[in-house]
Scaffold this motif. Sequence first.
Motif, PDB file in Angstrom:
ATOM      1  N   ALA A  28       7.439 -14.941  -2.586  1.00  0.00           N
ATOM      2  CA  ALA A  28       6.377 -14.191  -1.903  1.00  0.00           C
ATOM      3  C   ALA A  28       6.913 -13.337  -0.758  1.00  0.00           C
ATOM      4  CB  ALA A  28       5.319 -15.167  -1.380  1.00  0.00           C
ATOM      5  N   ALA A  29       7.879 -13.852  -0.008  1.00  0.00           N
ATOM      6  CA  ALA A  29       8.424 -13.088   1.125  1.00  0.00           C
ATOM      7  C   ALA A  29       9.217 -11.883   0.642  1.00  0.00           C
ATOM      8  CB  ALA A  29       9.300 -13.992   1.995  1.00  0.00           C
ATOM      9  N   ALA A  30      10.001 -12.057  -0.425  1.00  0.00           N
ATOM     10  CA  ALA A  30      10.811 -10.958  -0.950  1.00  0.00           C
ATOM     11  C   ALA A  30       9.945  -9.887  -1.612  1.00  0.00           C
ATOM     12  CB  ALA A  30      11.837 -11.493  -1.939  1.00  0.00           C
ATOM     13  N   LEU A  31       8.878 -10.309  -2.233  1.00  0.00           N
ATOM     14  CA  LEU A  31       7.977  -9.360  -2.897  1.00  0.00           C
ATOM     15  C   LEU A  31       7.301  -8.433  -1.901  1.00  0.00           C
ATOM     16  CD1 LEU A  31       6.506  -8.383  -5.468  1.00  0.00           C
ATOM     17  CD2 LEU A  31       4.874 -10.263  -5.133  1.00  0.00           C
ATOM     18  N   ARG A  32       7.171  -8.871  -0.659  1.00  0.00           N
ATOM     19  CA  ARG A  32       6.418  -8.094   0.326  1.00  0.00           C
ATOM     20  C   ARG A  32       6.978  -6.687   0.519  1.00  0.00           C
ATOM     21  NH1 ARG A  32       2.404  -7.298   1.673  1.00  0.00           N
ATOM     22  NH2 ARG A  32       2.378  -7.295   3.964  1.00  0.00           N
ATOM     23  N   GLY A  33       8.286  -6.500   0.422  1.00  0.00           N
ATOM     24  CA  GLY A  33       8.841  -5.160   0.587  1.00  0.00           C
ATOM     25  C   GLY A  33       8.287  -4.186  -0.433  1.00  0.00           C
ATOM     26  N   PHE A  34       8.226  -4.627  -1.688  1.00  0.00           N
ATOM     27  CA  PHE A  34       7.634  -3.788  -2.735  1.00  0.00           C
ATOM     28  C   PHE A  34       6.140  -3.578  -2.478  1.00  0.00           C
ATOM     29  CE2 PHE A  34      11.470  -5.354  -4.801  1.00  0.00           C
ATOM     30  CZ  PHE A  34      11.905  -4.255  -5.518  1.00  0.00           C
ATOM     31  N   GLU A  35       5.460  -4.631  -2.025  1.00  0.00           N
ATOM     32  CA  GLU A  35       4.029  -4.514  -1.750  1.00  0.00           C
ATOM     33  C   GLU A  35       3.761  -3.542  -0.606  1.00  0.00           C
ATOM     34  OE1 GLU A  35       2.544  -8.981  -3.111  1.00  0.00           O
ATOM     35  OE2 GLU A  35       3.055  -8.590  -1.011  1.00  0.00           O
ATOM     36  N   LYS A  36       4.600  -3.541   0.409  1.00  0.00           N
ATOM     37  CA  LYS A  36       4.421  -2.622   1.531  1.00  0.00           C
ATOM     38  C   LYS A  36       4.585  -1.169   1.085  1.00  0.00           C
ATOM     39  CE  LYS A  36       5.851  -6.045   4.958  1.00  0.00           C
ATOM     40  NZ  LYS A  36       6.910  -6.538   5.852  1.00  0.00           N
ATOM     41  N   LEU A  37       5.510  -0.958   0.181  1.00  0.00           N
ATOM     42  CA  LEU A  37       5.697   0.391  -0.361  1.00  0.00           C
ATOM     43  C   LEU A  37       4.456   0.828  -1.124  1.00  0.00           C
ATOM     44  CD1 LEU A  37       7.575   2.794  -0.825  1.00  0.00           C
ATOM     45  CD2 LEU A  37       8.614   1.529  -2.718  1.00  0.00           C
ATOM     46  N   GLN A  38       3.914  -0.057  -1.962  1.00  0.00           N
ATOM     47  CA  GLN A  38       2.703   0.278  -2.713  1.00  0.00           C
ATOM     48  C   GLN A  38       1.515   0.488  -1.777  1.00  0.00           C
ATOM     49  OE1 GLN A  38       1.603  -2.428  -5.881  1.00  0.00           O
ATOM     50  NE2 GLN A  38      -0.478  -1.589  -6.014  1.00  0.00           N
ATOM     51  N   GLU A  39       1.370  -0.370  -0.772  1.00  0.00           N
ATOM     52  CA  GLU A  39       0.227  -0.270   0.146  1.00  0.00           C
ATOM     53  C   GLU A  39       0.199   1.065   0.874  1.00  0.00           C
ATOM     54  OE1 GLU A  39       0.312  -3.595   2.816  1.00  0.00           O
ATOM     55  OE2 GLU A  39       0.288  -5.056   1.183  1.00  0.00           O
ATOM     56  N   THR A  40       1.354   1.514   1.341  1.00  0.00           N
ATOM     57  CA  THR A  40       1.378   2.774   2.081  1.00  0.00           C
ATOM     58  C   THR A  40       1.064   3.950   1.162  1.00  0.00           C
ATOM     59  OG1 THR A  40       3.795   2.747   1.828  1.00  0.00           O
ATOM     60  CG2 THR A  40       2.893   2.039   3.947  1.00  0.00           C
ATOM     61  N   HIS A  41       1.522   3.871  -0.100  1.00  0.00           N
ATOM     62  CA  HIS A  41       1.168   4.934  -1.038  1.00  0.00           C
ATOM     63  C   HIS A  41      -0.320   4.916  -1.347  1.00  0.00           C
ATOM     64  CE1 HIS A  41       0.167   6.346  -5.110  1.00  0.00           C
ATOM     65  NE2 HIS A  41       0.939   7.373  -4.781  1.00  0.00           N
ATOM     66  N   ASP A  42      -0.821   3.740  -1.678  1.00  0.00           N
ATOM     67  CA  ASP A  42      -2.223   3.649  -2.108  1.00  0.00           C
ATOM     68  C   ASP A  42      -3.192   4.011  -0.990  1.00  0.00           C
ATOM     69  OD1 ASP A  42      -1.201   2.819  -4.509  1.00  0.00           O
ATOM     70  OD2 ASP A  42      -1.842   0.725  -4.327  1.00  0.00           O
ATOM     71  N   ALA A  43      -2.768   3.876   0.263  1.00  0.00           N
ATOM     72  CA  ALA A  43      -3.625   4.222   1.400  1.00  0.00           C
ATOM     73  C   ALA A  43      -3.624   5.722   1.689  1.00  0.00           C
ATOM     74  CB  ALA A  43      -3.181   3.461   2.648  1.00  0.00           C
ATOM     75  N   GLY A  44      -2.854   6.490   0.905  1.00  0.00           N
ATOM     76  CA  GLY A  44      -2.825   7.940   1.088  1.00  0.00           C
ATOM     77  C   GLY A  44      -2.194   8.382   2.387  1.00  0.00           C
ATOM     78  N   LEU A  45      -1.123   7.700   2.783  1.00  0.00           N
ATOM     79  CA  LEU A  45      -0.510   7.962   4.079  1.00  0.00           C
ATOM     80  C   LEU A  45       0.646   8.954   4.030  1.00  0.00           C
ATOM     81  CD1 LEU A  45      -0.344   4.260   5.364  1.00  0.00           C
ATOM     82  CD2 LEU A  45      -2.123   5.962   5.834  1.00  0.00           C
ATOM     83  N   PHE A  46       1.089   9.332   2.823  1.00  0.00           N
ATOM     84  CA  PHE A  46       2.313  10.125   2.692  1.00  0.00           C
ATOM     85  C   PHE A  46       2.057  11.619   2.838  1.00  0.00           C
ATOM     86  CE2 PHE A  46       4.307   6.819  -0.446  1.00  0.00           C
ATOM     87  CZ  PHE A  46       4.351   5.892   0.573  1.00  0.00           C
ATOM     88  N   ASN A  47       3.128  12.360   3.112  1.00  0.00           N
ATOM     89  CA  ASN A  47       3.101  13.815   3.066  1.00  0.00           C
ATOM     90  C   ASN A  47       2.840  14.274   1.626  1.00  0.00           C
ATOM     91  OD1 ASN A  47       5.753  12.423   3.247  1.00  0.00           O
ATOM     92  ND2 ASN A  47       6.578  14.360   2.440  1.00  0.00           N
ATOM     93  N   GLU A  48       2.155  15.381   1.461  1.00  0.00           N
ATOM     94  CA  GLU A  48       1.770  15.834   0.124  1.00  0.00           C
ATOM     95  C   GLU A  48       2.965  16.067  -0.782  1.00  0.00           C
ATOM     96  OE1 GLU A  48      -0.750  19.219   0.253  1.00  0.00           O
ATOM     97  OE2 GLU A  48      -2.438  18.180   1.221  1.00  0.00           O
ATOM     98  N   ASP A  49       4.075  16.505  -0.225  1.00  0.00           N
ATOM     99  CA  ASP A  49       5.252  16.833  -1.026  1.00  0.00           C
ATOM    100  C   ASP A  49       6.257  15.683  -1.071  1.00  0.00           C
ATOM    101  OD1 ASP A  49       6.089  16.970   1.607  1.00  0.00           O
ATOM    102  OD2 ASP A  49       7.327  18.760   1.324  1.00  0.00           O
TER     103      ASP A  49
END
Length: 432
Positions: free
Chosen positions: A228-249
């Motif tokens: 569970a602790a190791a998986l969190r890095g991948f989950e954090k990457l998905q969460e930031t994408h899914d929240a629409g936080l990235f630059n458009e490009d």
Amino acid sequence: MTKTSRRIALAGLSAGLMAMTALTGAAHAQSINLTYLIPSGADGVAVAEELVKSFEAANPDINIDIETRPGGSEGDNLVKTRLATSSMADIFRYNSGSLFQAINPAQFLVDLTNEPWQADVQASFKQVVTAPDGTVRGAPMGAAMGGGIYYNKAIYEELGLSIPKTWAEFMANNEKIKAAGKVAVIQTYGDTWTSQLFVLADYYNVSAKDPSFASRYTAGEAKFATDAAALRGFEKLQETHDAGLFNEDFGAAKYDDGLRMVASGEGAHYPMLTFATTAIAASYPDMLDNVGFFAQPGDEADLNGLTVWMPDGLYIPNTTSNLDAAKRFVAFVASVEGCEAQTRAGGASGPYLVNGCTLPDDVPPAVSDMLPYFAEGGQNGPALEFLSPIKGPALEQITVEVGSGIRPAADGAALYDEDVRKQAQQLGLPGW
């Protein structure tokens, strides 16, 4: 003839130079001559020259000739060959971590465990130069790098934000930044390697929850998809994408774009290694003070700490005929005076892993922001690649997919576990 004029890359010149030096006076007639092998990069050579100059001034009975070698796999092979053929220089600079383990340190390197200066070397570094038999074989050479998040200080001030200690606080900051119409998290998948940071920089948080993870991972017992602790890095990457936080490009932007964006305030956060501070200073010197840095937050504030990419080590081969003199040089490098010499030559890119070493008051904010993690009571630990020989080559492609919404975090972690399995089998590791 000055000592700096003796800096050479060809060992064959050493005898002639020693003869010339002997003619300059009786004070040098009985001097000890050491050779020091380093990678050939210009920055590293400048640091080596300043270290040798300062050491020789304090130790007039010892002369040191600098030899250079290529970097990359060619340099790795040269180091292994010279160790195996008993032709290694008296002191040499080389990687710590998994590449250090690959040169068979217990067989070829001098045991430095009980040297007095080891008392001032931080424990986080000692573990990446410790041989399989538990002995410490190296000293820190250079400054540490942190893996974490650059942030734009003006945006934080404008929106009244505080440095987050937990992932929940980080995401709350991101939502405020997004609500203000700004890019919260910069991603630059046009350079695919930059997509890995949310996973790699999360390792301190993994080890804080499970100090045995690296050894269990190397033995094939711990997996990213099922821990569970190791998986969190991948989950954090998905969460930031899914929240629409990235630059458009984000899919096309490059590393240089990320540096410009966080320095100029086009974006608020950029996950990256702190070696980028030097690049920001070179490309955007007028904006350098706009950029701060913090460790990638975990899920508990009291476990907040920094994932560290460790500096190289300084080693002595057991074939040296000048062991006492070589130890004196290594002791100098692992001292406050050695740190000061390195700073004079190369500037201050990060904290040294020697207690008592300080940095100038005018270092960039992103460098000074790292220091509390290394101060007494601070928390830092090596990245996984310094504790295990396994790092799957496909990680950057997998993290691009997870960070682009193409593959869920759990699937990405499972795919990476399969990538890791293939590499571990190629390395012949037991348990795989």
